[in-house]
Structures are given as C-alpha cells and as structure tokens.
Design a protein around this motif. Structure first.
Motif, PDB file in Angstrom:
ATOM      1  N   THR A 180       1.176  -6.741  -7.678  1.00 12.10           N
ATOM      2  CA  THR A 180       1.693  -7.441  -6.517  1.00 12.10           C
ATOM      3  C   THR A 180       1.839  -8.940  -6.761  1.00 12.10           C
ATOM      4  O   THR A 180       2.480  -9.613  -5.991  1.00 12.10           O
ATOM      5  CB  THR A 180       0.784  -7.217  -5.296  1.00 12.10           C
ATOM      6  OG1 THR A 180      -0.546  -7.601  -5.621  1.00 12.10           O
ATOM      7  CG2 THR A 180       0.800  -5.756  -4.895  1.00 12.10           C
ATOM      8  N   ALA A 181       1.255  -9.461  -7.790  1.00 13.84           N
ATOM      9  CA  ALA A 181       1.484 -10.794  -8.340  1.00 13.84           C
ATOM     10  C   ALA A 181       1.919 -11.862  -7.353  1.00 13.84           C
ATOM     11  O   ALA A 181       2.869 -12.574  -7.572  1.00 13.84           O
ATOM     12  CB  ALA A 181       2.482 -10.721  -9.470  1.00 13.84           C
ATOM     13  N   TYR A 218       0.351   3.447 -10.208  1.00 12.81           N
ATOM     14  CA  TYR A 218       0.309   3.670  -8.762  1.00 12.81           C
ATOM     15  C   TYR A 218       0.350   2.314  -8.055  1.00 12.81           C
ATOM     16  O   TYR A 218      -0.383   1.393  -8.412  1.00 12.81           O
ATOM     17  CB  TYR A 218      -0.941   4.454  -8.345  1.00 12.81           C
ATOM     18  CG  TYR A 218      -0.824   4.973  -6.928  1.00 12.81           C
ATOM     19  CD1 TYR A 218      -0.321   6.241  -6.687  1.00 12.81           C
ATOM     20  CD2 TYR A 218      -1.150   4.167  -5.844  1.00 12.81           C
ATOM     21  CE1 TYR A 218      -0.154   6.714  -5.388  1.00 12.81           C
ATOM     22  CE2 TYR A 218      -0.985   4.620  -4.541  1.00 12.81           C
ATOM     23  CZ  TYR A 218      -0.492   5.892  -4.318  1.00 12.81           C
ATOM     24  OH  TYR A 218      -0.311   6.348  -3.030  1.00 12.81           O
ATOM     25  N   GLN A 219       1.186   2.199  -7.033  1.00 13.95           N
ATOM     26  CA  GLN A 219       1.373   0.923  -6.344  1.00 13.95           C
ATOM     27  C   GLN A 219       0.134   0.561  -5.529  1.00 13.95           C
ATOM     28  O   GLN A 219      -0.395   1.379  -4.770  1.00 13.95           O
ATOM     29  CB  GLN A 219       2.580   0.999  -5.411  1.00 13.95           C
ATOM     30  CG  GLN A 219       2.883  -0.294  -4.681  1.00 13.95           C
ATOM     31  CD  GLN A 219       3.294  -1.406  -5.623  1.00 13.95           C
ATOM     32  OE1 GLN A 219       4.057  -1.189  -6.550  1.00 13.95           O
ATOM     33  NE2 GLN A 219       2.789  -2.607  -5.395  1.00 13.95           N
ATOM     34  N   THR A 220      -0.315  -0.668  -5.690  1.00 11.22           N
ATOM     35  CA  THR A 220      -1.448  -1.155  -4.919  1.00 11.22           C
ATOM     36  C   THR A 220      -1.050  -2.397  -4.145  1.00 11.22           C
ATOM     37  O   THR A 220      -0.033  -3.034  -4.413  1.00 11.22           O
ATOM     38  CB  THR A 220      -2.651  -1.486  -5.821  1.00 11.22           C
ATOM     39  OG1 THR A 220      -2.294  -2.533  -6.732  1.00 11.22           O
ATOM     40  CG2 THR A 220      -3.110  -0.263  -6.601  1.00 11.22           C
ATOM     41  N   ARG A 222      -5.872  -2.111  -3.714  1.00 12.34           N
ATOM     42  CA  ARG A 222      -6.006  -0.913  -2.889  1.00 12.34           C
ATOM     43  C   ARG A 222      -4.770  -0.028  -3.026  1.00 12.34           C
ATOM     44  O   ARG A 222      -3.636  -0.493  -2.845  1.00 12.34           O
ATOM     45  CB  ARG A 222      -6.215  -1.293  -1.418  1.00 12.34           C
ATOM     46  CG  ARG A 222      -7.470  -2.105  -1.181  1.00 12.34           C
ATOM     47  CD  ARG A 222      -7.614  -2.488   0.287  1.00 12.34           C
ATOM     48  NE  ARG A 222      -7.784  -1.308   1.130  1.00 12.34           N
ATOM     49  CZ  ARG A 222      -7.879  -1.372   2.472  1.00 12.34           C
ATOM     50  NH1 ARG A 222      -7.797  -2.548   3.086  1.00 12.34           N
ATOM     51  NH2 ARG A 222      -8.031  -0.265   3.162  1.00 12.34           N
ATOM     52  N   PRO A 223      -4.929   1.260  -3.352  1.00 12.65           N
ATOM     53  CA  PRO A 223      -3.770   2.160  -3.448  1.00 12.65           C
ATOM     54  C   PRO A 223      -3.022   2.234  -2.113  1.00 12.65           C
ATOM     55  O   PRO A 223      -3.638   2.429  -1.058  1.00 12.65           O
ATOM     56  CB  PRO A 223      -4.394   3.504  -3.810  1.00 12.65           C
ATOM     57  CG  PRO A 223      -5.733   3.180  -4.389  1.00 12.65           C
ATOM     58  CD  PRO A 223      -6.192   1.949  -3.673  1.00 12.65           C
ATOM     59  N   LEU A 224      -1.717   2.059  -2.172  1.00 13.66           N
ATOM     60  CA  LEU A 224      -0.887   2.092  -0.973  1.00 13.66           C
ATOM     61  C   LEU A 224      -0.542   3.544  -0.633  1.00 13.66           C
ATOM     62  O   LEU A 224       0.045   4.258  -1.443  1.00 13.66           O
ATOM     63  CB  LEU A 224       0.387   1.287  -1.221  1.00 13.66           C
ATOM     64  CG  LEU A 224       1.444   1.287  -0.115  1.00 13.66           C
ATOM     65  CD1 LEU A 224       0.902   0.667   1.171  1.00 13.66           C
ATOM     66  CD2 LEU A 224       2.691   0.530  -0.587  1.00 13.66           C
ATOM     67  N   TYR A 238       8.755  -0.069  -6.299  1.00 17.05           N
ATOM     68  CA  TYR A 238       8.166   1.274  -6.296  1.00 17.05           C
ATOM     69  C   TYR A 238       9.013   2.237  -5.482  1.00 17.05           C
ATOM     70  O   TYR A 238       9.835   1.844  -4.656  1.00 17.05           O
ATOM     71  CB  TYR A 238       6.734   1.238  -5.751  1.00 17.05           C
ATOM     72  CG  TYR A 238       6.590   0.818  -4.296  1.00 17.05           C
ATOM     73  CD1 TYR A 238       6.523   1.763  -3.274  1.00 17.05           C
ATOM     74  CD2 TYR A 238       6.463  -0.523  -3.940  1.00 17.05           C
ATOM     75  CE1 TYR A 238       6.366   1.389  -1.947  1.00 17.05           C
ATOM     76  CE2 TYR A 238       6.303  -0.911  -2.615  1.00 17.05           C
ATOM     77  CZ  TYR A 238       6.261   0.048  -1.621  1.00 17.05           C
ATOM     78  OH  TYR A 238       6.106  -0.329  -0.301  1.00 17.05           O
ATOM     79  N   TRP A 239       8.796   3.517  -5.774  1.00 20.61           N
ATOM     80  CA  TRP A 239       9.283   4.606  -4.941  1.00 20.61           C
ATOM     81  C   TRP A 239       8.106   5.181  -4.165  1.00 20.61           C
ATOM     82  O   TRP A 239       6.992   5.287  -4.687  1.00 20.61           O
ATOM     83  CB  TRP A 239       9.875   5.725  -5.788  1.00 20.61           C
ATOM     84  CG  TRP A 239      11.258   5.497  -6.294  1.00 20.61           C
ATOM     85  CD1 TRP A 239      12.274   4.836  -5.668  1.00 20.61           C
ATOM     86  CD2 TRP A 239      11.804   5.990  -7.521  1.00 20.61           C
ATOM     87  NE1 TRP A 239      13.405   4.875  -6.435  1.00 20.61           N
ATOM     88  CE2 TRP A 239      13.152   5.580  -7.579  1.00 20.61           C
ATOM     89  CE3 TRP A 239      11.288   6.737  -8.580  1.00 20.61           C
ATOM     90  CZ2 TRP A 239      13.971   5.883  -8.643  1.00 20.61           C
ATOM     91  CZ3 TRP A 239      12.108   7.045  -9.642  1.00 20.61           C
ATOM     92  CH2 TRP A 239      13.445   6.622  -9.677  1.00 20.61           C
ATOM     93  N   ALA A 240       8.364   5.609  -2.933  1.00 16.72           N
ATOM     94  CA  ALA A 240       7.371   6.318  -2.127  1.00 16.72           C
ATOM     95  C   ALA A 240       7.820   7.775  -2.010  1.00 16.72           C
ATOM     96  O   ALA A 240       8.817   8.074  -1.359  1.00 16.72           O
ATOM     97  CB  ALA A 240       7.244   5.684  -0.747  1.00 16.72           C
ATOM     98  N   PHE A 241       7.093   8.667  -2.685  1.00 19.48           N
ATOM     99  CA  PHE A 241       7.444  10.081  -2.724  1.00 19.48           C
ATOM    100  C   PHE A 241       6.802  10.830  -1.555  1.00 19.48           C
ATOM    101  O   PHE A 241       5.581  10.772  -1.377  1.00 19.48           O
ATOM    102  CB  PHE A 241       6.935  10.733  -4.015  1.00 19.48           C
ATOM    103  CG  PHE A 241       7.693  10.396  -5.257  1.00 19.48           C
ATOM    104  CD1 PHE A 241       8.715  11.221  -5.727  1.00 19.48           C
ATOM    105  CD2 PHE A 241       7.378   9.261  -5.997  1.00 19.48           C
ATOM    106  CE1 PHE A 241       9.400  10.924  -6.887  1.00 19.48           C
ATOM    107  CE2 PHE A 241       8.055   8.953  -7.164  1.00 19.48           C
ATOM    108  CZ  PHE A 241       9.073   9.784  -7.610  1.00 19.48           C
ATOM    109  N   LEU A 242       7.603  11.560  -0.792  1.00 27.62           N
ATOM    110  CA  LEU A 242       7.055  12.497   0.179  1.00 27.62           C
ATOM    111  C   LEU A 242       6.332  13.613  -0.559  1.00 27.62           C
ATOM    112  O   LEU A 242       6.857  14.161  -1.536  1.00 27.62           O
ATOM    113  CB  LEU A 242       8.164  13.096   1.026  1.00 27.62           C
ATOM    114  CG  LEU A 242       8.721  12.203   2.134  1.00 27.62           C
ATOM    115  CD1 LEU A 242      10.086  12.683   2.550  1.00 27.62           C
ATOM    116  CD2 LEU A 242       7.784  12.190   3.333  1.00 27.62           C
TER     117      LEU A 242
END
Length: 351
Positions: free
Chosen positions: A16-17, A155-157, A162-164, A94-98
């Motif tokens: 997230t820099a 994994y996006q944090t 914290r994992p989103l 990032y992509w958010a996968f259902l």
C-alpha cells in the motif's frame, strides 16, 4: 539506495506504500465475476450476449459464430496471463475475486490466477460470497480454504498489513459462519480488514458494526437513469457523500455501468423475478473519459476524507461483468481485436 528503501517500505506496508494524508494514490481494485470459463453459467451468458446488437460487449477472447451465436471460452491459462498484463499495465493494484465452491466452474479463474507465472504483476483479495452459504458438509473445507487464501503471496493488505476481505451476501447474513471465519483467521495470526458490501453506507454500517466489520462499501449500483453521468452522480452523492456526512468507515465504489438488457432478452436462471427484468430505462454506455473522471474523483475523495477512508482503497464495479453493463477488461471490437479503451483511460489516472 533510494530504490531499495522504497521497495522495502512497499513490502513492509503490504503493497500500500502510502501514509495517511499522502499525495500518493490509494490502492484501486476491480471486482471479478468469472462466468466465462465454462459450466452452466457460461452457457447462459453466451445466450445473453449472443445477439449481434450485444457483440461489442463480448469478452476480448470471445468468437462470433453468426449474428445470434457466440463462443466464449476463458479457460485457457493464456487468457488469465494476458488479463494480468492488461490490469497491471492500466495501473490497477488488485482484483477482488468472488468466492464460489472450490471445485465449481466459477472458481476456475481464481485457480488460473494462483497458478499463473504472471500473478506477481497484480495483487488479489476475496469477496466472501457463496463460500459462507455452502453446504454444511463442505463448510469445513471452504473455511480452511478461505483462510489459506489470506496467506497467499500477493494477497492485498491495508493499513498495517491487514488482509483486505470484502463480504457480499444476498439474503440472511450467516453471522455464525462469518464468526468462524474470523476466529480461524485470528488463530493464524491474521487480522483481516472486513468490508461489508451493502447499500446506503450509514444504514449498512449500523447493521454490521460491532459484528466483525471494519467498514462498508457496495458491490454495484443499479439505476433507471438514462445517462451514465447521472449514475455516477448518484453514486457520489448517495454513497460517498453519505459516508462522509455520517463519518462511516467506507471503501468508495466506482461504477463502470449498469445495463442489463442482455439479461432481459435472455433471462438467466439465477435472477428469476428480479425487478430489472421489467425496467424500461438503463444508463447509457459509459465512455472511457467518463469512467476515468469518476475514478479521479474517487481518488480525490479518499485523499480528502482520511478519517472516513482509513484503508485508503477503492473498489471498481467491475472487471468483467459484460452482460450486466459493468466492465474494464477489453471487449471484442468489430474487427475481432481487443478494445482496451477503458483501460487506456484509467491508465492516465492511475499511472
């Protein structure tokens, strides 16, 4: 030396820099609804996008057989690999996968992502969806899989690592299973940042605050307005500004459209009786500049409201919901080549 220090900070901050109040852009993700890799749902969306008038909404990898028939097969690994390049080149984070049952066709694209040699180009996170309403006998395995995904490389944090995690559920919310998910994650030393995808922010947050959620957002915004510009105004007023006024922890939704006429012409089995089936007016098709301007305003909103947007992230509807009207991914142009107009436009904002 400067490059090394910057890279170290990027890693320590989980990709997230940026610091609160920084001029560096928030992270930006896009929702993936992967109905294009095979199975019954693919067969149904092939019918909805089959008529010639919808062919310019086809995925870039689709084939036109005739004026009423198309072939859609996103199962080859090279499709995922190329989409990773498209998304990364546009500046998405990032992509958010259902999430769907592990062995079902709707989970195939996530498997493609996880095994891709190019997955390092783009982070990912999950939108807990059918995972939380799975069959009783399958739930223990689905619970284990969901927590394992949070520990995957890339994994996006947000915030301090914290994992989103987004959560999108229709109907009665399965709090018992959600609590089990939180407990299992914490047993692995994880502290997920959970975002409930609801409707109007202040109301949604009242319903879920104190129940394991850190913020709210939305999956999409339906509309019966005639112009895409009116749709974005509604999102910005009824969602973003509502969150700002009520000081509701929020992840801004950016929309790329809502136009479900393909499903009116060829109704899909999982949306029987939906109100949109009788809807007369939908917003106009978004132009690339309209989408990029909407996104630019979302980035400004996050920067101007750090107390409302502590996770400093944005979610876009959507990467690939072609037959519902919301997409960023390339479509198939009339000559069969990928139309990257929307990605080209947001690249100018994100890069």
């Amino acid at each position: 030396m400067k490059t090394t220090v910057s890279l170290l900070l990027f890693v320590l901050l989980g990709g997230t820099a940026f610091a609160q109040g920084s001029s560096v852009k928030p992270t930006v993700g896009a929702i993936r609804w992967d109905a294009w890799t095979g199975g019954q749902i693919t067969e149904e969306v092939k019918k909805s996008l089959g008529p010639k008038k919808y062919h310019l909404r086809l995925p870039w990898f689709a084939e036109v057989i005739d004026d009423d028939t198309v072939q859609i097969d996103g199962s080859p690994q090279e499709v995922m690999d190329r989409e990773l390049e498209y998304a990364a080149n546009a500046g998405l984070d990032y992509w958010a996968f259902l999430t769907y049952p592990e062995n079902g066709p709707m989970s195939f694209a996530m498997k493609q992502y996880l095994q891709s040699s190019k997955r390092h180009l783009l982070h990912f996170c999950v939108i807990l969806h059918y995972t939380l309403s799975n069959d009783v006998e399958k739930w223990p395995r689905e619970l284990e899989r969901s927590v394992a995904l949070l520990q995957e490389p890339g994994y996006q944090t947000v915030l301090d690592g914290r994992p989103l995690v987004y959560v999108f559920i229709s109907g009665t919310f399965p709090y018992d299973r959600f609590n089990q998910f939180l407990d299992a994650a914490k047993s692995k030393g994880l502290n997920p940042y959970c975002v409930f995808m609801g409707g109007e922010p202040s109301t949604a947050y009242k319903e879920v605050s104190g129940r394991g959620f850190d913020a709210v957002s939305a999956y999409a915004q339906d509309s019966n307005q005639a112009k895409f510009s009116d749709l974005t105004k509604a999102v910005e007023k009824d969602r973003w500004q509502n969150a700002a006024r009520s000081k509701t922890p929020y992840v801004p939704l950016v929309t790329t459209g809502w136009e479900k006429r393909p499903r009116q012409d060829h109704p899909v089995s999982w949306e029987v009786g939906q109100a949109y089936l009788k809807q007369k007016v939908f917003p106009s098709r978004a132009t690339p500049p309209e989408i990029s301007s909407h996104l630019r305003r979302a980035i400004a909103f996050v920067r101007e409201n750090p107390e409302v947007c502590p996770a400093r992230t944005i979610i876009i509807y959507a990467w690939n919901e072609y037959d519902e009207g919301g997409w960023l991914a390339p479509t198939r142009s009339a000559d069969g080549t990928p139309d990257t107009g929307r990605l080209d436009a947001i690249q100018k904002v994100l890069k």
